[in-house]
Design a protein around this motif. Sequence first.
Motif, mmCIF file in Angstrom:
data_model
loop_
_atom_site.group_PDB
_atom_site.id
_atom_site.type_symbol
_atom_site.label_atom_id
_atom_site.label_comp_id
_atom_site.label_asym_id
_atom_site.label_seq_id
_atom_site.Cartn_x
_atom_site.Cartn_y
_atom_site.Cartn_z
ATOM 1 N N ASP A 141 59.038 69.224 -100.589
ATOM 2 C CA ASP A 141 58.301 69.225 -101.325
ATOM 3 C C ASP A 141 58.861 69.986 -102.720
ATOM 4 O OD1 ASP A 141 56.424 67.009 -101.442
ATOM 5 O OD2 ASP A 141 54.652 67.850 -100.863
ATOM 6 N N ASP A 194 47.852 61.634 -105.683
ATOM 7 C CA ASP A 194 48.798 61.940 -105.392
ATOM 8 C C ASP A 194 48.942 62.643 -106.830
ATOM 9 O OD1 ASP A 194 48.052 60.495 -103.092
ATOM 10 O OD2 ASP A 194 49.161 59.259 -104.008
ATOM 11 N N GLN A 214 52.287 62.589 -107.392
ATOM 12 C CA GLN A 214 53.204 62.160 -107.986
ATOM 13 C C GLN A 214 52.538 61.045 -109.123
ATOM 14 O OE1 GLN A 214 54.262 59.571 -103.902
ATOM 15 N NE2 GLN A 214 56.684 59.989 -105.291
ATOM 16 N N HIS A 230 57.956 60.332 -99.151
ATOM 17 C CA HIS A 230 56.860 59.489 -99.918
ATOM 18 C C HIS A 230 56.634 57.785 -99.447
ATOM 19 C CE1 HIS A 230 54.776 62.730 -100.949
ATOM 20 N NE2 HIS A 230 55.380 62.934 -101.775
ATOM 21 N N HIS A 250 57.884 62.029 -92.863
ATOM 22 C CA HIS A 250 56.397 61.646 -93.452
ATOM 23 C C HIS A 250 54.975 62.310 -93.170
ATOM 24 C CE1 HIS A 250 54.091 58.707 -95.871
ATOM 25 N NE2 HIS A 250 53.645 57.908 -94.211
ATOM 26 N N PRO A 283 47.269 62.495 -97.870
ATOM 27 C CA PRO A 283 47.818 61.050 -98.743
ATOM 28 C C PRO A 283 47.776 60.123 -97.533
ATOM 29 C CG PRO A 283 49.659 62.573 -97.302
ATOM 30 C CD PRO A 283 48.407 63.140 -97.678
#
Length: 280
Positions: free
Chosen positions: A143, A170, A172, A208, A223, A243
């Motif tokens: 990250d 999320d 993102q 991701h 992941h 997530p």
Amino acid sequence: MNRLTPEQLAAGVQDLPSLPAVVMELLSSIEQEDIDISVLAKKVSYDQALTAKTLRLANSSTYGLQVKVTTIQQAITFLGFQTTRNLITAAAITGCFPSGRCEGFHDKAFWRHSIATAACARALARRMRFNQDIAFTAGLLHDIGRLVLVTGHPDAYAQVVAWHAQHGGDWQDAEQAVLGIDHVDAGVALADHWNFSSTMRQAIAYHHAPDIHGAGFLATIVHVANAIVHALDLAGEDNELVPRVSSVAWDAMGLNEEAYLHLFRETELQFGEMSTILMA
């Protein structure tokens, strides 16, 4: 909204603090074995703070040494070159970025999550017979793009934090909504700038999206580790969400419930000691 252009992202990367030259050398050569170890040890020894933190890690119970190491050369002798390189990198990167620059962004929580993901990725890699040291570093850096955005564009990222608090979802999603780019884009830009190996770059790019063709198994490990650490709530963030997890990536681990329970416990134990040292 504060849409960032690729040029602004690149400029932000250029303005980041510099890592010690020896660490840059290690990051760009993480898959190489033909490095003069004595030269490396000498270079690291010039940085007393980096040396001290690395040796604290080397002597932690995580690595189970029966003797106390007092020099980088000894650490290499007893732990091996790759593991020592891994520890040096972790010690340097966790102290590299300034903190407190972005309203609402919790730097300590970020590093707690990153360190925990590194510990979990290392434990998963051992079970998968994958290189544990590369997995640890990939977990630590997965990250890193968030820090690129926070450090280079703190006011804009404060709006990302506010959007996320209001809408959830999320990170993102929040980054794309506000900035038009996300931390994966920023992480890849940093990987290019710091000359990361292609393996490390792929892990950052696809952690991701491990199902994408060519993502690589390292991205799959990171992941799954990322999801496990969110589920364990080791970062200590309010309203932390797990997530979306790729079923293909999860099944690729091939672990049963008992194995995962052992993995959770191992991650928690290693995270506790490592975070104490790295965040000191």
